[in-house]
Design an enzyme around this catalytic site. Structure first.
Site, PDB file in Angstrom:
ATOM      1  N   ASP A   7       3.228  59.109  -2.065  1.00 19.12           N
ATOM      2  CA  ASP A   7       4.027  60.181  -1.487  1.00 19.12           C
ATOM      3  C   ASP A   7       4.375  61.134  -2.626  1.00 19.12           C
ATOM      4  O   ASP A   7       5.324  60.888  -3.374  1.00 19.12           O
ATOM      5  CB  ASP A   7       5.293  59.622  -0.835  1.00 19.12           C
ATOM      6  CG  ASP A   7       6.128  60.713  -0.191  1.00 19.12           C
ATOM      7  OD1 ASP A   7       5.555  61.572   0.495  1.00 19.12           O
ATOM      8  OD2 ASP A   7       7.358  60.705  -0.393  1.00 19.12           O
ATOM      9  N   GLU A  68      -0.397  61.919   0.727  1.00 15.70           N
ATOM     10  CA  GLU A  68       0.083  62.801   1.794  1.00 15.70           C
ATOM     11  C   GLU A  68      -0.474  64.212   1.602  1.00 15.70           C
ATOM     12  O   GLU A  68      -0.404  64.766   0.496  1.00 15.70           O
ATOM     13  CB  GLU A  68       1.610  62.843   1.805  1.00 15.70           C
ATOM     14  CG  GLU A  68       2.181  63.721   2.922  1.00 15.70           C
ATOM     15  CD  GLU A  68       3.696  63.743   2.904  1.00 15.70           C
ATOM     16  OE1 GLU A  68       4.268  64.766   2.503  1.00 15.70           O
ATOM     17  OE2 GLU A  68       4.297  62.717   3.273  1.00 15.70           O
ATOM     18  N   ASP A 141      11.148  57.854  -0.323  1.00 17.81           N
ATOM     19  CA  ASP A 141       9.813  58.158  -0.844  1.00 17.81           C
ATOM     20  C   ASP A 141       8.972  56.887  -0.944  1.00 17.81           C
ATOM     21  O   ASP A 141       7.756  56.912  -0.721  1.00 17.81           O
ATOM     22  CB  ASP A 141       9.930  58.804  -2.232  1.00 17.81           C
ATOM     23  CG  ASP A 141      10.905  59.959  -2.241  1.00 17.81           C
ATOM     24  OD1 ASP A 141      10.476  61.100  -2.060  1.00 17.81           O
ATOM     25  OD2 ASP A 141      12.115  59.695  -2.412  1.00 17.81           O
TER      26      ASP A 141
END
Length: 218
Positions: A7, A68, A141
Site C-alpha cells: 500500500d 495499489e 496501511d
C-alpha cells in the site's frame, strides 16, 4: 502462492505477505509498515522506502507483488508522493524479475468485502476474519497491504485465464497454400463429380439430346 501486498505511501508504506490459493484458507506470513520522516528530503525518503521493501523481499521471497494502483481526483500533492512510492515498489520487484500486479482500491474492496465502496474499518474487519487474526492490523496501511495480497490471490486465476484467451485470439490463423486447397477440394468430390484431367473440356460436356426428324413428332 505467496504475495507481497504494497500500500504505497511516503510517510507510511504498508506491506503485508499472504500465502495461499483461491478457494482455500489463507495465511498471513508477515505485516508491517515502512516509515519515512515527513521533514526529510524527498530523495532520502524514496531511498528509505526502497531499502524497506528490499528487506521484505529478501526475508519473505514472494512470488508476486501486488501494488495499489494510484488514482485520485483531489489532493495532487498526496497523489504524487503515493505514485513515487508505488514506482519504487514496482522497481524493486521488477529488478528481481518478480511479476507485479496493480489493483485499484475499489477492486480490492470488492474482492475482500463484496463492496467496492467499503470503508477502511470494513476492510480491516474482513482482513482479520479471512486471515483468522486476533485483531485488525494497525495502522490501516498495513491492513490495506494484506487486502491487496488477498485480492491478488483471489483474482489471479481469472486474470490468467483471460490473458491466455487474449493470447490465443491474437495468434495468426495458419493459411492453407492454394495448391493444398485445390487438392483438398478434389478429395472432397465424389468420383462422378471429380473432373478427369485426361478428357478435353468438350468430352466432359454431357451428350446433347438427339433431334427429332422434321415432320415427325419428337
Amino acid at each position: 502462492m505467496r504475495v507481497l501486498g504494497v500500500d504505497p505511501g511516503l510517510t507510511r508504506c504498508g506491506v503485508g505477505v499472504v500465502e495461499g490459493v483461491a478457494g482455500r484458507p489463507l495465511t498471513m506470513i508477515g505485516v508491517g509498515v515502512v516509515r519515512t520522516p515527513a521533514d526529510a528530503d524527498l530523495g532520502h525518503r524514496l531511498v528509505a522506502v526502497e531499502q524497506g521493501i528490499e528487506r521484505w523481499l529478501d526475508e519473505h521471497r514472494p512470488e508476486y507483488v501486488a501494488v495499489e494502483r494510484v488514482f485520485s481526483q483531489h489532493n495532487v500533492r498526496t497523489v504524487m508522493g503515493t505514485a513515487q512510492a508505488s514506482a519504487v515498489a514496482i522497481l524493486c520487484a521488477s529488478r528481481r524479475g518478480i511479476p507485479v500486479a496493480l489493483h485499484t482500491p475499489s477492486e480490492v474492496k470488492a474482492a475482500v468485502t463484496g463492496s467496492g465502496r467499503a470503508d477502511k474499518a470494513q476492510v480491516g474487519a474482513m482482513v482479520t476474519r479471512l486471515l483468522r487474526l486476533a485483531a485488525p492490523p494497525k495502522p490501516a496501511d498495513a491492513a490495506d497491504a494484506l487486502a491487496l495480497a488477498i485480492c491478488h490471490i483471489w483474482r489471479a486465476p481469472a486474470q490468467n485465464r483471460l490473458q491466455q484467451a487474449v493470447a490465443r485470439a491474437a495468434q495468426p490463423v495458419p493459411r492453407t497454400p492454394p495448391a493444398r486447397q485445390a487438392a483438398t477440394a478434389r478429395q472432397s468430390l465424389s468420383p462422378q463429380q471429380a473432373p478427369n484431367p485426361q478428357q478435353s473440356p468438350a468430352a466432359q460436356q454431357p451428350p446433347a439430346a438427339p433431334h427429332a426428324p422434321k415432320g415427325h413428332p419428337a
